[in-house]
Design an enzyme around this catalytic site. Structure first.
Site, PDB file in Angstrom:
ATOM      1  N   PHE A  24       0.119 -13.328  16.517  1.00  0.00           N
ATOM      2  CA  PHE A  24       0.052 -12.664  15.139  1.00  0.00           C
ATOM      3  C   PHE A  24      -0.428 -11.268  15.022  1.00  0.00           C
ATOM      4  O   PHE A  24      -1.469 -10.888  15.610  1.00  0.00           O
ATOM      5  CB  PHE A  24      -1.099 -13.474  14.520  1.00  0.00           C
ATOM      6  CG  PHE A  24      -0.889 -13.691  13.017  1.00  0.00           C
ATOM      7  CD1 PHE A  24      -0.653 -12.393  12.272  1.00  0.00           C
ATOM      8  CD2 PHE A  24      -0.749 -14.806  12.339  1.00  0.00           C
ATOM      9  CE1 PHE A  24      -0.494 -12.474  10.951  1.00  0.00           C
ATOM     10  CE2 PHE A  24      -0.431 -14.755  10.941  1.00  0.00           C
ATOM     11  CZ  PHE A  24      -0.417 -13.717  10.185  1.00  0.00           C
ATOM     12  N   LYS A  51      10.044  -9.179  17.978  1.00  0.00           N
ATOM     13  CA  LYS A  51       9.671 -10.190  18.512  1.00  0.00           C
ATOM     14  C   LYS A  51      10.643 -11.326  18.900  1.00  0.00           C
ATOM     15  O   LYS A  51      11.009 -12.289  18.103  1.00  0.00           O
ATOM     16  CB  LYS A  51       8.715 -10.958  17.546  1.00  0.00           C
ATOM     17  CG  LYS A  51       7.464 -11.955  17.993  1.00  0.00           C
ATOM     18  CD  LYS A  51       6.932 -12.585  16.730  1.00  0.00           C
ATOM     19  CE  LYS A  51       5.645 -12.042  16.632  1.00  0.00           C
ATOM     20  NZ  LYS A  51       4.931 -12.747  15.629  1.00  0.00           N
ATOM     21  N   ARG A  94      -2.809  -4.154   6.725  1.00  0.00           N
ATOM     22  CA  ARG A  94      -1.447  -3.129   6.686  1.00  0.00           C
ATOM     23  C   ARG A  94      -1.849  -1.768   7.198  1.00  0.00           C
ATOM     24  O   ARG A  94      -0.890  -0.926   7.673  1.00  0.00           O
ATOM     25  CB  ARG A  94      -0.684  -3.177   5.286  1.00  0.00           C
ATOM     26  CG  ARG A  94       0.194  -4.529   4.976  1.00  0.00           C
ATOM     27  CD  ARG A  94       0.928  -4.171   3.707  1.00  0.00           C
ATOM     28  NE  ARG A  94       1.294  -5.413   3.070  1.00  0.00           N
ATOM     29  CZ  ARG A  94       2.083  -5.978   3.509  1.00  0.00           C
ATOM     30  NH1 ARG A  94       3.016  -6.040   4.461  1.00  0.00           N
ATOM     31  NH2 ARG A  94       2.541  -7.266   2.695  1.00  0.00           N
ATOM     32  N   ASP A 130      11.740 -10.745  13.348  1.00  0.00           N
ATOM     33  CA  ASP A 130      11.061 -11.679  13.930  1.00  0.00           C
ATOM     34  C   ASP A 130      12.136 -12.926  13.806  1.00  0.00           C
ATOM     35  O   ASP A 130      12.825 -12.706  14.956  1.00  0.00           O
ATOM     36  CB  ASP A 130       9.897 -12.263  12.636  1.00  0.00           C
ATOM     37  CG  ASP A 130       8.927 -13.183  13.262  1.00  0.00           C
ATOM     38  OD1 ASP A 130       9.249 -13.874  14.122  1.00  0.00           O
ATOM     39  OD2 ASP A 130       7.896 -13.353  12.518  1.00  0.00           O
ATOM     40  N   ASP A 164       9.720  -3.143   9.702  1.00  0.00           N
ATOM     41  CA  ASP A 164       8.484  -3.182  10.470  1.00  0.00           C
ATOM     42  C   ASP A 164       8.546  -4.194  11.574  1.00  0.00           C
ATOM     43  O   ASP A 164       8.283  -3.744  12.598  1.00  0.00           O
ATOM     44  CB  ASP A 164       7.173  -3.499   9.737  1.00  0.00           C
ATOM     45  CG  ASP A 164       7.232  -4.960   8.953  1.00  0.00           C
ATOM     46  OD1 ASP A 164       8.195  -5.378   8.872  1.00  0.00           O
ATOM     47  OD2 ASP A 164       6.187  -5.415   8.415  1.00  0.00           O
TER      48      ASP A 164
END
Ligand code: PRP
Length: 178
Positions: free
Chosen positions: A150, A129, A163, A101, A98
């Protein structure tokens, strides 16, 4: 649930359109390769489901579950909770995530799967990100870049919730700062 969202970054329509594009790219490369799709639970569940129905060729679907933890001296340690059930030796592998990070999860997984002599390993992630990156890993197919906020929806959670939001959004600070 929607009242907890500060703003929508990518609507359902925008995500669908981008997934069509990603699926076209994957189809061009993998249509005759019978790749193994490795979905990283739980966050990638929605993205993987949406993607595989767009991939109209033979593939094997499998999943792993991993968790990150800090061991007191080092953050970003990753542990395998549930392994694959497929033998990936000499098979092309596409890891579906997904979000990239810090990158620790994907670095760990890529190294793990490399050690099993996969024919090739590529990463397909809905979100990236880049501001948060720590590990030396990048996605090969990325849906969208997101800011260092966030993010929830399309599989991404806060405390196990959100989700199932059908868009990518930013969670209100008041929700997680209480
Ligand atoms: C999230 C996300 C990725 C990982 C990315 O998983 O789903 O797997 O973190 O972060 P990283 O690049 O910093 O490693 P999480 O551990 O929150 O579990 P989840 O998939 O169950 O939400």
């Amino acid at each position: 649930m929607n009242n907890d969202i500060e703003k929508v970054l990518y609507t359902h329509e925008q995500v669908n359109h981008r997934l069509d594009e990603l699926a076209s790219e994957l189809t061009a490369k993998y249509h005759d390769q019978q790749p193994v799709i490795v979905s990283v639970m739980t966050g990638a569940l929605v993205f993987t489901g949406e993607m595989i129905e767009r991939l109209n060729f033979k593939l094997t679907l499998d999943y792993v579950d991993v968790s990150s933890y800090a061991d007191g001296t080092q953050s970003g340690k990753v542990q395998l909770i549930q392994d694959l059930s497929t033998d990936i030796k000499d098979r092309p592998v596409i890891i579906m995530e997904d979000i990239v990070d810090t990158g620790h999860t994907l670095k760990f997984l890529k190294d793990l799967l490399k050690g099993r002599s996969a024919k090739s390993i590529e990463i397909c992630a809905l979100l990236d990100k880049p501001d948060r990156r720590e590990a030396d890993v990048e996605g090969d197919y990325i849906g969208f870049e997101v800011p260092n906020e966030f993010i929830v929806g399309y599989g991404l959670d806060y405390s196990g919730l959100y989700r199932n939001l059908p868009f990518v959004g930013v969670l209100k600070r008041s929700v997680y700062e209480n």
